[in-house]
Motif scaffolding. Structure first.
Motif, PDB file in Angstrom:
ATOM      1  N   TYR A  94      -6.172   0.505  -1.212  1.00  0.00           N
ATOM      2  CA  TYR A  94      -5.892  -0.370  -2.346  1.00  0.00           C
ATOM      3  C   TYR A  94      -5.965   0.445  -3.634  1.00  0.00           C
ATOM      4  N   TYR A  95      -4.930   0.284  -4.465  1.00  0.00           N
ATOM      5  CA  TYR A  95      -4.824   1.027  -5.706  1.00  0.00           C
ATOM      6  C   TYR A  95      -4.865   0.088  -6.903  1.00  0.00           C
ATOM      7  N   CYS A  96      -5.651   0.450  -7.863  1.00  0.00           N
ATOM      8  CA  CYS A  96      -5.660  -0.227  -9.155  1.00  0.00           C
ATOM      9  C   CYS A  96      -4.534   0.349 -10.007  1.00  0.00           C
ATOM     10  N   ALA A  97      -3.898  -0.492 -10.791  1.00  0.00           N
ATOM     11  CA  ALA A  97      -2.823  -0.038 -11.658  1.00  0.00           C
ATOM     12  C   ALA A  97      -2.947  -0.708 -13.021  1.00  0.00           C
ATOM     13  N   ALA A  98      -2.501  -0.015 -14.039  1.00  0.00           N
ATOM     14  CA  ALA A  98      -2.466  -0.581 -15.394  1.00  0.00           C
ATOM     15  C   ALA A  98      -1.083  -0.408 -15.973  1.00  0.00           C
ATOM     16  N   ASN A  99      -0.678  -1.386 -16.742  1.00  0.00           N
ATOM     17  CA  ASN A  99       0.652  -1.438 -17.344  1.00  0.00           C
ATOM     18  C   ASN A  99       1.723  -1.323 -16.273  1.00  0.00           C
ATOM     19  N   ILE A 100       1.695  -2.317 -15.391  1.00  0.00           N
ATOM     20  CA  ILE A 100       2.691  -2.400 -14.333  1.00  0.00           C
ATOM     21  C   ILE A 100       4.037  -2.724 -14.966  1.00  0.00           C
ATOM     22  N   ARG A 101       5.029  -1.942 -14.626  1.00  0.00           N
ATOM     23  CA  ARG A 101       6.368  -2.158 -15.209  1.00  0.00           C
ATOM     24  C   ARG A 101       7.235  -2.985 -14.278  1.00  0.00           C
ATOM     25  N   ILE A 102       7.377  -2.539 -13.056  1.00  0.00           N
ATOM     26  CA  ILE A 102       8.157  -3.271 -12.066  1.00  0.00           C
ATOM     27  C   ILE A 102       7.324  -3.339 -10.792  1.00  0.00           C
ATOM     28  N   ALA A 103       6.742  -4.507 -10.533  1.00  0.00           N
ATOM     29  CA  ALA A 103       5.826  -4.638  -9.402  1.00  0.00           C
ATOM     30  C   ALA A 103       6.533  -4.389  -8.076  1.00  0.00           C
ATOM     31  N   ALA A 104       7.769  -4.842  -7.969  1.00  0.00           N
ATOM     32  CA  ALA A 104       8.486  -4.765  -6.692  1.00  0.00           C
ATOM     33  C   ALA A 104       8.688  -3.332  -6.211  1.00  0.00           C
ATOM     34  N   VAL A 105       8.714  -2.395  -7.145  1.00  0.00           N
ATOM     35  CA  VAL A 105       8.904  -0.996  -6.744  1.00  0.00           C
ATOM     36  C   VAL A 105       7.698  -0.156  -7.129  1.00  0.00           C
ATOM     37  N   ALA A 106       6.564  -0.827  -7.312  1.00  0.00           N
ATOM     38  CA  ALA A 106       5.286  -0.145  -7.549  1.00  0.00           C
ATOM     39  C   ALA A 106       5.396   0.870  -8.687  1.00  0.00           C
ATOM     40  N   THR A 107       5.854   0.397  -9.831  1.00  0.00           N
ATOM     41  CA  THR A 107       5.979   1.262 -11.000  1.00  0.00           C
ATOM     42  C   THR A 107       4.955   0.844 -12.036  1.00  0.00           C
ATOM     43  N   ALA A 108       4.108   1.778 -12.415  1.00  0.00           N
ATOM     44  CA  ALA A 108       3.073   1.495 -13.417  1.00  0.00           C
ATOM     45  C   ALA A 108       2.780   2.766 -14.186  1.00  0.00           C
ATOM     46  N   ASP A 109       2.201   2.583 -15.367  1.00  0.00           N
ATOM     47  CA  ASP A 109       1.890   3.746 -16.196  1.00  0.00           C
ATOM     48  C   ASP A 109       0.689   4.516 -15.661  1.00  0.00           C
ATOM     49  N   TYR A 110      -0.285   3.791 -15.098  1.00  0.00           N
ATOM     50  CA  TYR A 110      -1.528   4.437 -14.687  1.00  0.00           C
ATOM     51  C   TYR A 110      -1.953   3.932 -13.311  1.00  0.00           C
ATOM     52  N   TRP A 111      -2.555   4.833 -12.549  1.00  0.00           N
ATOM     53  CA  TRP A 111      -3.010   4.510 -11.208  1.00  0.00           C
ATOM     54  C   TRP A 111      -4.425   5.025 -10.981  1.00  0.00           C
ATOM     55  N   GLY A 112      -5.190   4.280 -10.194  1.00  0.00           N
ATOM     56  CA  GLY A 112      -6.464   4.782  -9.731  1.00  0.00           C
ATOM     57  C   GLY A 112      -6.265   5.658  -8.500  1.00  0.00           C
ATOM     58  N   GLN A 113      -7.374   6.180  -7.993  1.00  0.00           N
ATOM     59  CA  GLN A 113      -7.296   7.111  -6.877  1.00  0.00           C
ATOM     60  C   GLN A 113      -7.195   6.396  -5.533  1.00  0.00           C
ATOM     61  N   GLY A 114      -7.466   5.111  -5.506  1.00  0.00           N
ATOM     62  CA  GLY A 114      -7.372   4.340  -4.279  1.00  0.00           C
ATOM     63  C   GLY A 114      -8.714   4.180  -3.593  1.00  0.00           C
ATOM     64  N   THR A 115      -8.877   3.057  -2.925  1.00  0.00           N
ATOM     65  CA  THR A 115     -10.090   2.793  -2.153  1.00  0.00           C
ATOM     66  C   THR A 115      -9.679   2.170  -0.817  1.00  0.00           C
ATOM     67  N   GLN A 116     -10.281   2.648   0.251  1.00  0.00           N
ATOM     68  CA  GLN A 116      -9.893   2.212   1.586  1.00  0.00           C
ATOM     69  C   GLN A 116     -10.540   0.877   1.928  1.00  0.00           C
ATOM     70  N   VAL A 117      -9.730  -0.029   2.443  1.00  0.00           N
ATOM     71  CA  VAL A 117     -10.208  -1.300   2.987  1.00  0.00           C
ATOM     72  C   VAL A 117      -9.773  -1.355   4.450  1.00  0.00           C
ATOM     73  N   THR A 118     -10.740  -1.502   5.333  1.00  0.00           N
ATOM     74  CA  THR A 118     -10.448  -1.568   6.758  1.00  0.00           C
ATOM     75  C   THR A 118     -11.008  -2.870   7.314  1.00  0.00           C
TER      76      THR A 118
END
Length: 121
Positions: A94-118
């Motif tokens: 799971y990735y945190c994102a800020a200033n999402i531009r186009i959600a459908a194609v996963a476009t955002a200005d900033y991204w976190g490093q991700g955290t695993q959910v199992t």
């Protein structure tokens, strides 16, 4: 620049719950929305949920509606994703994102490093 740091991932049994957090730092005054995406092995990154930073409007992927809740703490520039009734299909990074531009194609200005959910069955 904005830095995003996620926390809260882990291993949970099917039907259980987890809460993810994402703390923003840096030029936080430039943030106008935040959200969460996820990426399972062999699949593309997909939108999960988003929230506007001022009005607090939310939107969700159909696959998580009614089970996941996104929220924010404005003064702390932190967002949360409460995940209930987890299923095996929710297993992903799971990735945190800020200033999402186009959600459908996963476009955002900033991204976190991700955290695993199992989610185990």
């Amino acid at each position: 620049q904005v830095q995003l740091v996620e926390s809260g991932g882990g291993l949970v049994q099917a039907g259980g719950s987890l809460r993810l957090s994402c703390a923003a730092s840096g030029r936080t005054f430039t943030i106008y929305n935040m959200g969460w995406f996820r990426q399972a092995p062999g699949k593309e990154r997909e939108f999960v949920a988003g929230i506007s930073w001022t009005g607090g409007n939310t939107n969700y992927a159909d696959s998580v509606k009614g089970r996941f809740t996104i929220s924010r703490d404005n003064p702390k520039y932190t967002e949360f994703l409460l995940m209930n009734s987890l299923k095996g299909d929710d297993t992903a990074v799971y990735y945190c994102a800020a200033n999402i531009r186009i959600a459908a194609v996963a476009t955002a200005d900033y991204w976190g490093q991700g955290t695993q959910v199992t989610v185990s069955s």
